[in-house]
Motif scaffolding. Structure first.
Motif, short mmCIF file in Angstrom:
data_model
loop_
_atom_site.label_atom_id
_atom_site.label_comp_id
_atom_site.label_asym_id
_atom_site.label_seq_id
_atom_site.Cartn_x
_atom_site.Cartn_y
_atom_site.Cartn_z
N PRO A 48 -26.85 76.01 71.26
CA PRO A 48 -27.57 76.98 70.44
C PRO A 48 -28.44 76.30 69.40
N ARG A 49 -29.56 76.91 69.12
CA ARG A 49 -30.45 76.40 68.08
C ARG A 49 -29.79 76.65 66.72
N PRO A 50 -29.70 75.61 65.87
CA PRO A 50 -29.05 75.81 64.56
C PRO A 50 -29.72 76.94 63.76
N THR A 51 -28.89 77.72 63.14
CA THR A 51 -29.35 78.80 62.28
C THR A 51 -29.91 78.21 60.98
N GLU A 52 -31.02 78.71 60.53
CA GLU A 52 -31.58 78.27 59.25
C GLU A 52 -30.77 78.92 58.13
N THR A 53 -30.40 78.12 57.13
CA THR A 53 -29.59 78.65 56.04
C THR A 53 -30.45 79.26 54.95
N TRP A 54 -29.86 80.18 54.21
CA TRP A 54 -30.54 80.79 53.06
C TRP A 54 -30.38 79.91 51.82
N VAL A 55 -29.14 79.44 51.56
CA VAL A 55 -28.90 78.60 50.38
C VAL A 55 -27.98 77.41 50.65
N LEU A 56 -27.20 77.44 51.72
CA LEU A 56 -26.15 76.44 51.92
C LEU A 56 -26.67 75.01 51.95
N ASP A 57 -27.73 74.75 52.69
CA ASP A 57 -28.26 73.38 52.73
C ASP A 57 -28.74 72.92 51.35
N LYS A 58 -29.30 73.82 50.59
CA LYS A 58 -29.81 73.46 49.25
C LYS A 58 -28.67 73.20 48.27
N ILE A 59 -27.55 73.88 48.44
CA ILE A 59 -26.41 73.70 47.53
C ILE A 59 -25.98 72.24 47.49
N PHE A 60 -25.91 71.59 48.66
CA PHE A 60 -25.41 70.22 48.74
C PHE A 60 -26.52 69.17 48.74
N ASP A 61 -27.73 69.57 48.44
CA ASP A 61 -28.88 68.67 48.41
C ASP A 61 -28.99 68.02 47.03
N ARG A 62 -28.87 66.69 46.98
CA ARG A 62 -28.94 65.98 45.69
C ARG A 62 -30.29 66.18 45.00
N THR A 63 -31.37 66.36 45.78
CA THR A 63 -32.68 66.56 45.17
C THR A 63 -32.84 67.99 44.64
N ASP A 64 -31.87 68.85 44.97
CA ASP A 64 -31.94 70.24 44.53
C ASP A 64 -30.82 70.59 43.55
N GLY A 65 -30.18 69.54 42.95
CA GLY A 65 -29.22 69.80 41.89
C GLY A 65 -27.77 69.47 42.18
N TRP A 66 -27.43 69.01 43.39
CA TRP A 66 -26.04 68.62 43.65
C TRP A 66 -25.79 67.29 42.95
N ASN A 67 -24.83 67.27 42.00
CA ASN A 67 -24.65 66.12 41.13
C ASN A 67 -23.41 65.28 41.43
#
Length: 186
Positions: free
Chosen positions: A6-25
């Protein structure tokens, strides 16, 4: 035989939550994180280890097939799945869910294994920082409750349960406490 995953589902916020460039410290050493794709439906999941407890996070965008509701299915969910545990009295899990007002809530997998769940509603455009803070609280609750359960299950002299090697956690800083301190500004 042709088989296309299956083609991966695009996330609404989950990928950004754990993104160090988006605030994961948090460093990978402090909070190990692994992104995995659920093979059945392509849903991205993150395995986040908090104080030695593996917590799986995922977004739900739609209700399962055959389930219809008049409200959005959009949720960010965190789950701890236990293995090797025998439940003799599932009513105790229901009472515990009642006592915590459902956060976290117990479940039983199709394989008969207990799990703990918590989550909150989200939608496209949901603020990432708010979702991150709420998810951190959810993961802290799950980690604390899981530790208590594993301790109780391991101390039960009547029913043999899975043993946990607690020595691997000695000297480790409490990630759940770190999450809560950072949220409270301490």
């Amino acid at each position: 035989m042709d088989w296309d995953p299956p083609r991966p589902t695009e996330t609404w916020v989950l990928d950004k939550i754990f993104d160090r460039t988006d605030g994961w410290n948090y460093s990978a050493g402090d909070v190990p994180i692994r992104r995995v794709i659920h093979l059945a439906d392509g849903t991205p999941n993150y395995e986040v280890t908090v104080d030695g407890i593996a917590i799986y996070t995922r977004e739900l965008h739609r209700w399962k097939e055959g389930i219809e509701r008049n409200v959005s299915a959009g949720r960010l969910v965190a789950v701890v799945q236990f293995t090797g545990i025998t439940i003799h009295d599932p009513q105790k899990l229901l009472v515990a869910t009642y006592e915590t007002s459902g956060s976290p809530a117990f479940g039983i997998s199709p394989q008969g294994q207990p799990s703990l769940h918590t989550g909150f509603p989200i939608a496209p455009g949901f603020p990432v920082d708010l979702a991150r803070r709420q998810l951190m609280v959810c993961m802290g609750l799950l980690a604390a409750e899981s530790r208590e359960l594993l301790t109780a299950w391991n101390q039960n002299p009547v029913t043999p349960q899975r043993t946990v090697d607690w020595t691997r956690y000695e000297g480790a800083a409490s990630t759940a406490a770190t999450f809560l301190r950072s949220l409270l500004g301490f």
